[in-house]
Design a protein around this motif. Structure first.
Motif, PDB file in Angstrom:
ATOM      1  N   ALA A  62       0.853  -1.186   0.000  1.00 47.57           N
ATOM      2  CA  ALA A  62       0.000   0.000   0.000  1.00 47.57           C
ATOM      3  C   ALA A  62       0.892   1.240   0.000  1.00 47.57           C
ATOM      4  CB  ALA A  62      -0.891  -0.016   1.236  1.00 47.57           C
ATOM      5  N   ARG A  63       2.063   1.092   0.595  1.00 48.74           N
ATOM      6  CA  ARG A  63       2.990   2.201   0.760  1.00 48.74           C
ATOM      7  C   ARG A  63       4.319   1.592   1.195  1.00 48.74           C
ATOM      8  NH1 ARG A  63       3.106   7.355   1.342  1.00 48.74           N
ATOM      9  NH2 ARG A  63       4.470   8.386   2.848  1.00 48.74           N
ATOM     10  N   ILE A  64       5.424   2.107   0.675  1.00 46.16           N
ATOM     11  CA  ILE A  64       6.726   1.610   1.129  1.00 46.16           C
ATOM     12  C   ILE A  64       7.526   2.750   1.757  1.00 46.16           C
ATOM     13  CG2 ILE A  64       8.902   0.491   0.496  1.00 46.16           C
ATOM     14  CD1 ILE A  64       7.524  -1.007  -1.674  1.00 46.16           C
ATOM     15  N   VAL A  65       7.886   2.544   3.011  1.00 44.60           N
ATOM     16  CA  VAL A  65       8.706   3.502   3.746  1.00 44.60           C
ATOM     17  C   VAL A  65      10.130   2.953   3.796  1.00 44.60           C
ATOM     18  CG1 VAL A  65       9.165   4.369   6.071  1.00 44.60           C
ATOM     19  CG2 VAL A  65       6.823   4.393   5.159  1.00 44.60           C
ATOM     20  N   GLY A  66      11.106   3.798   3.528  1.00 48.68           N
ATOM     21  CA  GLY A  66      12.500   3.372   3.609  1.00 48.68           C
ATOM     22  C   GLY A  66      13.165   3.844   4.890  1.00 48.68           C
ATOM     23  N   VAL A  67      14.095   3.039   5.386  1.00 50.99           N
ATOM     24  CA  VAL A  67      14.953   3.441   6.500  1.00 50.99           C
ATOM     25  C   VAL A  67      16.374   3.233   6.012  1.00 50.99           C
ATOM     26  CG1 VAL A  67      15.629   2.996   8.894  1.00 50.99           C
ATOM     27  CG2 VAL A  67      13.239   2.644   8.173  1.00 50.99           C
ATOM     28  N   GLU A  68      17.190   4.279   6.077  1.00 53.94           N
ATOM     29  CA  GLU A  68      18.509   4.157   5.453  1.00 53.94           C
ATOM     30  C   GLU A  68      19.520   5.012   6.222  1.00 53.94           C
ATOM     31  OE1 GLU A  68      19.869   2.274   2.696  1.00 53.94           O
ATOM     32  OE2 GLU A  68      21.563   3.202   3.754  1.00 53.94           O
ATOM     33  N   ALA A  69      20.559   4.346   6.737  1.00 50.38           N
ATOM     34  CA  ALA A  69      21.563   5.045   7.552  1.00 50.38           C
ATOM     35  C   ALA A  69      22.467   5.929   6.698  1.00 50.38           C
ATOM     36  CB  ALA A  69      22.405   4.018   8.315  1.00 50.38           C
ATOM     37  N   ASN A  70      22.691   5.560   5.461  1.00 44.46           N
ATOM     38  CA  ASN A  70      23.581   6.312   4.580  1.00 44.46           C
ATOM     39  C   ASN A  70      22.784   7.402   3.854  1.00 44.46           C
ATOM     40  OD1 ASN A  70      24.934   7.110   2.173  1.00 44.46           O
ATOM     41  ND2 ASN A  70      26.161   5.232   2.193  1.00 44.46           N
ATOM     42  N   PRO A  71      23.055   8.696   4.169  1.00 45.60           N
ATOM     43  CA  PRO A  71      22.242   9.785   3.610  1.00 45.60           C
ATOM     44  C   PRO A  71      22.281   9.829   2.073  1.00 45.60           C
ATOM     45  CG  PRO A  71      23.769  10.590   5.304  1.00 45.60           C
ATOM     46  CD  PRO A  71      24.149   9.188   5.023  1.00 45.60           C
ATOM     47  N   GLU A  72      23.429   9.514   1.478  1.00 48.32           N
ATOM     48  CA  GLU A  72      23.502   9.491   0.011  1.00 48.32           C
ATOM     49  C   GLU A  72      22.604   8.406  -0.577  1.00 48.32           C
ATOM     50  OE1 GLU A  72      27.499   9.240  -1.569  1.00 48.32           O
ATOM     51  OE2 GLU A  72      28.162  10.730  -0.092  1.00 48.32           O
ATOM     52  N   HIS A  73      22.630   7.241   0.073  1.00 48.94           N
ATOM     53  CA  HIS A  73      21.770   6.151  -0.395  1.00 48.94           C
ATOM     54  C   HIS A  73      20.302   6.526  -0.222  1.00 48.94           C
ATOM     55  CE1 HIS A  73      24.840   2.590  -0.262  1.00 48.94           C
ATOM     56  NE2 HIS A  73      25.259   3.604  -0.983  1.00 48.94           N
ATOM     57  N   ALA A  74      19.994   7.201   0.906  1.00 49.92           N
ATOM     58  CA  ALA A  74      18.610   7.623   1.158  1.00 49.92           C
ATOM     59  C   ALA A  74      18.130   8.559   0.044  1.00 49.92           C
ATOM     60  CB  ALA A  74      18.505   8.302   2.519  1.00 49.92           C
TER      61      ALA A  74
END
Lengths: 282, 282
Positions: free
Chosen positions: B29-41
């Motif tokens: 329905a919705r995908i939320v990302g969690v990412e420690a690397n700001p460039e990857h985010a």
């Protein structure tokens, strides 16, 4: 470039793929095949790889160019006899080892008619049914000891390889065999040994095969390669292959030692060093 | 199948490719990302892999499913904390090692919400830009220790993997890690070591790179793989990897011994045995 009458001795993976590419690029007036294996001969005709099958002697007599694409042990036996029979024909081979072959015809009265080459392309399959279209394109071909060959022969061979899309490298046969050990022969040994490692385990458990992934397939696919082709290559390039194999085992031992000693910093370094291969593979 | 709100922790090669596939199949329905690397985010947002980036805690609170796709050392640190925060959510991971991870949450009050999985797909590249469409299709996914997970969680995870085109294998975490050592981890060590073998030589001569062929590329491409991902895998699966590595070195020594002793009959046998890998690779 004038089309020539070409004989291909050994219409398998390499000879068959060369035939397809020579036809595709309009470089052959006619392609005659020579093939010791009757099933392969029949299949090559069925597939239209060659126009006709002939015994070696007739094929040599009726052609302007003779291409040898047979296992390297058979090559060494056959090449001097073929040179005995040529007059103005051009003879080239597509074998994976060069030093012993070049030595086998050094001083032959017709040595000049022969050009030693190694087109750096292949797959893990063999036989005429393994031949593929557009093989060799954008790959390297090594021309060895060109100074020992007549200029017209070298010129035709180089032009032909360029026309089928290859880029040329020149080096002496000794250097070729050393480099080939690094970029081709060791990969095959690694792959064979990896297959045997997994097959040894498989006796105990079938489940691992369902898990086999793309990475695994990539590293072991060469293990499907034909023994009749590869044993003679390893024989003829024995010393170089042994040197590289020793180096490879010692590199593997570094990984082993890291794991045994739980030295993960050094393991990280080893992997980051290996990543430099990106420079070569792109 | 009702679309769920999904959080993907680690939007790199695996997390990013999962996001693409979940969207493609209409499962999220919705995908939320969690990412420690700001460039990857930033890159993951640019590429449209996820709808939004959130800190871990908020992502967990706002989602019905949490997928962990981070290096296995980080996984072990993070998973117990994530389980502390869940109520009815489903948590799954996509890590390459399973035993230590499963042990790290054994007895956790929310253990049932977690499903241990290993989708057997990857490439030698990393980061969100490495994510590819239609990844995972026709590959195996291993579900480990399913009896320790709640039925509804296992059911959703299995159905989801089936919908993205994977075939399911169930086994315990111990068996998984042993098999993974054979079909994945050893291939990487072999490839890293082969790259280092060739790079060691390269100091002396650049010519070999121009000769690098498709067979070479196939066996060393995994050597481009990321140290931050692979060192923790080797750490967590140390004993199995050591066993397989020892077996592999002893298989290589057989080839070495054949060459040293010029025992070409046995060399032929070793290669023909390796050819049996055709049965597995097809």
């Amino acid at each position: 470039m004038e089309r020539k009458k070409i004989a291909i001795v050994g219409v398998g993976l390499i000879g068959g793929s060369l035939a397809l590419q020579l036809n595709e690029k309009g470089l052959a007036a006619r392609i005659v095949g020579v093939e010791a294996n009757p099933e392969h001969a029949a299949r090559a005709m069925e597939l239209g790889l060659v126009d006709e099958m002939l015994p070696l002697e007739e094929a040599v007599a009726q052609s302007e160019v003779i291409i040898l694409a047979i296992p390297v042990d058979k090559m060494i036996t056959m090449l001097p006899g073929v040179l005995d029979k040529v007059t103005s024909q051009i003879v080239l081979d597509a074998g994976s080892t060069k030093e012993q072959l070049v030595n086998a015809v050094a001083g032959h009265p017709n040595r000049g008619r022969y050009v030693a080459t190694h087109p750096m392309w292949g797959t893990e399959y063999s036989g005429p049914q393994a031949a593929v279209r557009h093989a060799f394109e954008n790959k390297a071909v090594v021309i060895c000891n060109a100074a020992e060959s007549d200029e017209d022969a070298v010129a035709w061979v180089m032009q032909t390889y360029r026309k089928i899309g290859m880029h040329l490298l020149e080096m002496d046969a000794v250097a070729h065999d050393l480099h080939a050990a690094y970029v081709s022969h060791i990969s095959h040994i690694t792959s064979f040994a990896l297959a045997n490692t997994v097959l040894e385990k498989e006796r105990e458990d079938e489940a691992i095969f369902e898990m086999a992934s793309a990475g695994f397939e990539s590293t072991v696919r060469l293990a499907k390669s034909n023994a009749a082709m590869w044993v003679p290559i390893f024989m003829q390039n024995r010393e170089n292959v042994l040197d590289v194999l020793n180096e490879h085992i010692s590199q593997l031992r570094k990984f082993k030692s890291c794991l045994e000693k739980e030295n993960y910093e050094y393991l990280h370094e080893l992997i980051e060093n290996a990543n430099k291969i990106r420079r070569i593979l792109g």
